[in-house]
Design a protein around this motif. Sequence first.
Motif, PDB file in Angstrom:
ATOM      1  N   ALA A  22       0.837  -1.197   0.000  1.00  0.00           N
ATOM      2  CA  ALA A  22       0.000   0.000   0.000  1.00  0.00           C
ATOM      3  C   ALA A  22       0.876   1.252   0.000  1.00  0.00           C
ATOM      4  O   ALA A  22       1.944   1.279   0.604  1.00  0.00           O
ATOM      5  CB  ALA A  22      -0.917   0.007   1.222  1.00  0.00           C
ATOM      6  N   VAL A  23       0.388   2.279  -0.690  1.00  0.00           N
ATOM      7  CA  VAL A  23       1.116   3.538  -0.815  1.00  0.00           C
ATOM      8  C   VAL A  23       0.142   4.677  -0.543  1.00  0.00           C
ATOM      9  O   VAL A  23      -1.016   4.619  -0.944  1.00  0.00           O
ATOM     10  CB  VAL A  23       1.692   3.687  -2.245  1.00  0.00           C
ATOM     11  N   ALA A  24       0.637   5.725   0.158  1.00  0.00           N
ATOM     12  CA  ALA A  24      -0.191   6.896   0.422  1.00  0.00           C
ATOM     13  C   ALA A  24       0.652   8.150   0.292  1.00  0.00           C
ATOM     14  O   ALA A  24       1.762   8.215   0.819  1.00  0.00           O
ATOM     15  CB  ALA A  24      -0.807   6.827   1.818  1.00  0.00           C
ATOM     16  N   LYS A  25       0.133   9.122  -0.431  1.00  0.00           N
ATOM     17  CA  LYS A  25       0.817  10.404  -0.602  1.00  0.00           C
ATOM     18  C   LYS A  25       0.455  11.309   0.574  1.00  0.00           C
ATOM     19  O   LYS A  25      -0.694  11.340   1.016  1.00  0.00           O
ATOM     20  CB  LYS A  25       0.397  11.044  -1.924  1.00  0.00           C
ATOM     21  N   ASP A  26       1.445  12.057   1.072  1.00  0.00           N
ATOM     22  CA  ASP A  26       1.219  12.961   2.194  1.00  0.00           C
ATOM     23  C   ASP A  26       0.238  14.067   1.827  1.00  0.00           C
ATOM     24  O   ASP A  26       0.174  14.508   0.671  1.00  0.00           O
ATOM     25  CB  ASP A  26       2.531  13.632   2.631  1.00  0.00           C
ATOM     26  N   ASN A  27      -0.482  14.539   2.819  1.00  0.00           N
ATOM     27  CA  ASN A  27      -1.338  15.708   2.677  1.00  0.00           C
ATOM     28  C   ASN A  27      -0.475  16.879   2.209  1.00  0.00           C
ATOM     29  O   ASN A  27       0.651  17.045   2.663  1.00  0.00           O
ATOM     30  CB  ASN A  27      -1.990  16.011   4.034  1.00  0.00           C
ATOM     31  N   SER A  28      -0.995  17.708   1.316  1.00  0.00           N
ATOM     32  CA  SER A  28      -0.202  18.810   0.746  1.00  0.00           C
ATOM     33  C   SER A  28       0.268  19.793   1.813  1.00  0.00           C
ATOM     34  O   SER A  28       1.301  20.441   1.643  1.00  0.00           O
ATOM     35  CB  SER A  28      -1.008  19.542  -0.327  1.00  0.00           C
ATOM     36  N   TYR A  29      -0.448  19.918   2.921  1.00  0.00           N
ATOM     37  CA  TYR A  29       0.001  20.805   4.006  1.00  0.00           C
ATOM     38  C   TYR A  29       1.370  20.374   4.534  1.00  0.00           C
ATOM     39  O   TYR A  29       2.174  21.207   4.937  1.00  0.00           O
ATOM     40  CB  TYR A  29      -0.979  20.789   5.174  1.00  0.00           C
ATOM     41  N   ARG A  30       1.606  19.075   4.550  1.00  0.00           N
ATOM     42  CA  ARG A  30       2.884  18.564   5.061  1.00  0.00           C
ATOM     43  C   ARG A  30       4.028  19.005   4.161  1.00  0.00           C
ATOM     44  O   ARG A  30       5.067  19.479   4.628  1.00  0.00           O
ATOM     45  CB  ARG A  30       2.844  17.046   5.180  1.00  0.00           C
ATOM     46  N   THR A  31       3.851  18.863   2.855  1.00  0.00           N
ATOM     47  CA  THR A  31       4.890  19.232   1.898  1.00  0.00           C
ATOM     48  C   THR A  31       5.117  20.745   1.903  1.00  0.00           C
ATOM     49  O   THR A  31       6.260  21.202   1.958  1.00  0.00           O
ATOM     50  CB  THR A  31       4.488  18.770   0.484  1.00  0.00           C
ATOM     51  N   GLU A  32       4.027  21.509   1.858  1.00  0.00           N
ATOM     52  CA  GLU A  32       4.138  22.965   1.864  1.00  0.00           C
ATOM     53  C   GLU A  32       4.768  23.463   3.162  1.00  0.00           C
ATOM     54  O   GLU A  32       5.591  24.383   3.149  1.00  0.00           O
ATOM     55  CB  GLU A  32       2.762  23.594   1.652  1.00  0.00           C
ATOM     56  N   GLY A  33       4.377  22.863   4.272  1.00  0.00           N
ATOM     57  CA  GLY A  33       4.934  23.258   5.565  1.00  0.00           C
ATOM     58  C   GLY A  33       6.420  22.973   5.652  1.00  0.00           C
ATOM     59  O   GLY A  33       7.202  23.785   6.161  1.00  0.00           O
ATOM     60  N   SER A  34       6.829  21.837   5.130  1.00  0.00           N
ATOM     61  CA  SER A  34       8.243  21.473   5.121  1.00  0.00           C
ATOM     62  C   SER A  34       9.042  22.457   4.267  1.00  0.00           C
ATOM     63  O   SER A  34      10.143  22.885   4.642  1.00  0.00           O
ATOM     64  CB  SER A  34       8.413  20.045   4.601  1.00  0.00           C
ATOM     65  N   TRP A  35       8.477  22.822   3.127  1.00  0.00           N
ATOM     66  CA  TRP A  35       9.133  23.784   2.239  1.00  0.00           C
ATOM     67  C   TRP A  35       9.271  25.144   2.941  1.00  0.00           C
ATOM     68  O   TRP A  35      10.340  25.763   2.883  1.00  0.00           O
ATOM     69  CB  TRP A  35       8.346  23.909   0.939  1.00  0.00           C
ATOM     70  N   ASP A  36       8.217  25.602   3.593  1.00  0.00           N
ATOM     71  CA  ASP A  36       8.279  26.882   4.315  1.00  0.00           C
ATOM     72  C   ASP A  36       9.323  26.845   5.426  1.00  0.00           C
ATOM     73  O   ASP A  36       9.996  27.843   5.685  1.00  0.00           O
ATOM     74  CB  ASP A  36       6.911  27.249   4.895  1.00  0.00           C
TER      75      ASP A  36
END
Length: 180
Positions: A71-85
């Motif tokens: 099984a595979v799951a993509k992270d919620n976009s808030y996680r990626t955006e928050g990490s970038w910030d």
Amino acid sequence: MSDNNNNNSSTLGAYVNQAAGAAQRAFGAVTGDSSSQAKGDLQKEKGELQNENSHTTAKIGNVSADPNTGAVAKDNSYRTEGSWDQTIGSAKEAIGNAIGNQSLRQAGAQQNAAGKEQEAKGQLKDWGHGIEDRAQGHLGAVGAAITGDREGQKKYEDMHDEGKVRQRGAEADMAKDQGV
């Protein structure tokens, strides 16, 4: 969920085996039967291994994967955006410190803090959705199995597995953020 049964990575099954092994070991200790004690130890160890496998999650970028179920799951976009910030904010802080620009340093600190908050919100969303999908998938699979709907059962088992990997991925990131 279906693969969990085949490769013994079910969390509930792990707890049952650990408890049964401890009970069998205790019975062997009370009765003086070393064979029962040894079998109990083996069953308890099997349960501990199942529990470990049940919590196995691989993170690759913003994707979590369970090597036991596929099984595979993509992270919620808030996680990626928050990490970038956080990354950009830290860079601004460092540059501001290096050149003595308090305004840039302060802006970086604020962006970093906002990124941490946004990432945490995404982690909580993924964790909650994972739990929800696991429960709905498990109940749906049971219902489909009772009615003989094999296609529906597979769909719900996949939902359960994706929810599990989403939950475990969020838990792994939260533990990492806490330094665990």
